[in-house]
Design an enzyme around this catalytic site. Sequence first.
Site, PDB file in Angstrom:
ATOM      1  N   CYS A   1       8.327  23.375  -8.000  1.00 25.79           N
ATOM      2  CA  CYS A   1       8.944  22.184  -7.394  1.00 25.79           C
ATOM      3  C   CYS A   1      10.086  21.672  -8.265  1.00 25.79           C
ATOM      4  O   CYS A   1      10.087  21.830  -9.477  1.00 25.79           O
ATOM      5  CB  CYS A   1       7.878  21.102  -7.224  1.00 25.79           C
ATOM      6  SG  CYS A   1       8.498  19.541  -6.583  1.00 25.79           S
TER       7      CYS A   1
ATOM      8  N   SER B   1      10.738  18.700  -9.184  1.00 23.09           N
ATOM      9  CA  SER B   1      10.405  17.656 -10.165  1.00 23.09           C
ATOM     10  C   SER B   1      10.095  18.264 -11.526  1.00 23.09           C
ATOM     11  O   SER B   1      10.410  17.679 -12.563  1.00 23.09           O
ATOM     12  CB  SER B   1       9.228  16.817  -9.680  1.00 23.09           C
ATOM     13  OG  SER B   1       9.583  16.172  -8.481  1.00 23.09           O
TER      14      SER B   1
ATOM     15  N   CYS C   1       2.207  18.623  -2.915  1.00 25.15           N
ATOM     16  CA  CYS C   1       3.444  17.885  -3.224  1.00 25.15           C
ATOM     17  C   CYS C   1       4.435  17.961  -2.068  1.00 25.15           C
ATOM     18  O   CYS C   1       4.633  16.989  -1.361  1.00 25.15           O
ATOM     19  CB  CYS C   1       4.105  18.358  -4.515  1.00 25.15           C
ATOM     20  SG  CYS C   1       5.580  17.374  -4.899  1.00 25.15           S
TER      21      CYS C   1
ATOM     22  N   HIS D   1       2.879  20.462 -11.124  1.00 24.93           N
ATOM     23  CA  HIS D   1       2.207  19.293 -10.512  1.00 24.93           C
ATOM     24  C   HIS D   1       1.808  19.549  -9.068  1.00 24.93           C
ATOM     25  O   HIS D   1       1.322  18.649  -8.391  1.00 24.93           O
ATOM     26  CB  HIS D   1       3.120  18.066 -10.607  1.00 24.93           C
ATOM     27  CG  HIS D   1       4.365  18.215  -9.795  1.00 24.93           C
ATOM     28  ND1 HIS D   1       5.455  18.917 -10.237  1.00 24.93           N
ATOM     29  CD2 HIS D   1       4.653  17.805  -8.552  1.00 24.93           C
ATOM     30  CE1 HIS D   1       6.377  18.915  -9.303  1.00 24.93           C
ATOM     31  NE2 HIS D   1       5.919  18.258  -8.259  1.00 24.93           N
TER      32      HIS D   1
ATOM     33  N   HIS E   1      13.430  19.007 -12.994  1.00 21.91           N
ATOM     34  CA  HIS E   1      14.048  17.770 -13.497  1.00 21.91           C
ATOM     35  C   HIS E   1      13.537  17.448 -14.902  1.00 21.91           C
ATOM     36  O   HIS E   1      14.297  17.024 -15.761  1.00 21.91           O
ATOM     37  CB  HIS E   1      13.726  16.590 -12.576  1.00 21.91           C
ATOM     38  CG  HIS E   1      14.517  16.574 -11.306  1.00 21.91           C
ATOM     39  ND1 HIS E   1      15.836  16.912 -11.245  1.00 21.91           N
ATOM     40  CD2 HIS E   1      14.170  16.242 -10.037  1.00 21.91           C
ATOM     41  CE1 HIS E   1      16.274  16.799  -9.987  1.00 21.91           C
ATOM     42  NE2 HIS E   1      15.274  16.395  -9.238  1.00 21.91           N
TER      43      HIS E   1
HETATM   44 ZN    ZN Z   1       6.810  18.182  -6.461  1.00 19.36          ZN
END
Ligand code: ZN
Length: 367
Positions: free
Chosen positions: A39, A41, A167, A60, A44
């Site tokens: 993902c 995130s 997610c 996550h 990031h």
């Molecule tokens: Zn995510």
Amino acid sequence: MARAAILYQVNQPLEVAEVDVQRPKAGEVMVRVASAGVCHSDLHVMKGDLPSSLPVVIGHEGSGFVEEVGEGVTRVSKGDPVILVWRAPCGHCFYCLRKKPILCDAGTRIRFTGRLFDDTSRFSRGGQELRHFAGVSSFSELTVVPQQSVVKIRRDVGIEKAALVGCAVMTGVGAVINSARVEPGSTVLVFGAGGVGLNVVQGAALAGAERIIAVDLLDNKLAFARQFGATDTINGGRENVVEAVRELTDGIGADYAFDAIGNIKILEQGLEAVRKAGTLVCVGMPHYQAQLAFTVFPFVLAEKRIISSIYGSCDPWVDFPKLLNLYVAGKIKLDELISREYRIEQVNEAFRALEAGEVARSIVRFD
Ligand code: ZN
Ligand code: ZN
């Protein structure tokens, strides 16, 4: 011992190594991870756009099977298939009692300390403490999480695809259904056709949106968007998005615009592209210091709304099973989201492909 991907420093490749994983304490669950979604995130955090305590076992979005339960665990037992939740709520605070578990401050604290509820970590390597990421750390064969971080699921859905519900699917579909509450017949504009954006698109289709306009810079991702229910596409690199939306809507604008990227330029375009009394929904994660500025006068005159949506404003114990039921009923897609599968040793390559826009979603499989 478990193989895991560790982030030691931002802007450095992840290190894949054996880590020590302690057994679950009271109220905790050890999960043998089967599948972990790749993902944005995580990316990031790897690039320093979102803060995290380091070194951290990253990941996550994940699913797997309960390996062992700590004392007093009642929600699950050994062998149960589960999806991991990246915001573990305490269960008794102001927000938890108001059925907004994702806004629980205790869950947020875990995200930033990188430790579990008792403020300690179950991960280490060579005696050095490693932090948990979002209380999940799905890029590890074994992880230990609070029992609030596991949702038991039906057994007849492949465990590898169930990870995505943890997610991307929840964030995207939930933003449409739970946060914005899009009505049938609406015109919905979606910026970004990646893991979250595609789920906003299919969430809008599920809600009965009549027109779904997807925007991306890459034509291959716009093709994904059509597969998930987009009726129109705009290449934001070649076309003026606001003008194109006006043209498609008889000069009126969209009822809703969703930013699935987390980009200030997009939020500005979205605010312009929604009609009077239209709603801009902020879903994507911007850089943690990014600021949005806009001229307030026309905003007030037009009765526009700006709302935000975190984790699809979900109650994971209600919404994860519901999403899997919708998948089994053929009303949302999961299989088409998974463009590629990787081994944990290939995790850096998986993030490279994500950044290059080559995939809808990819997963790391441990089984
Ligand atoms: Zn995510
Ligand atoms: Zn709480």
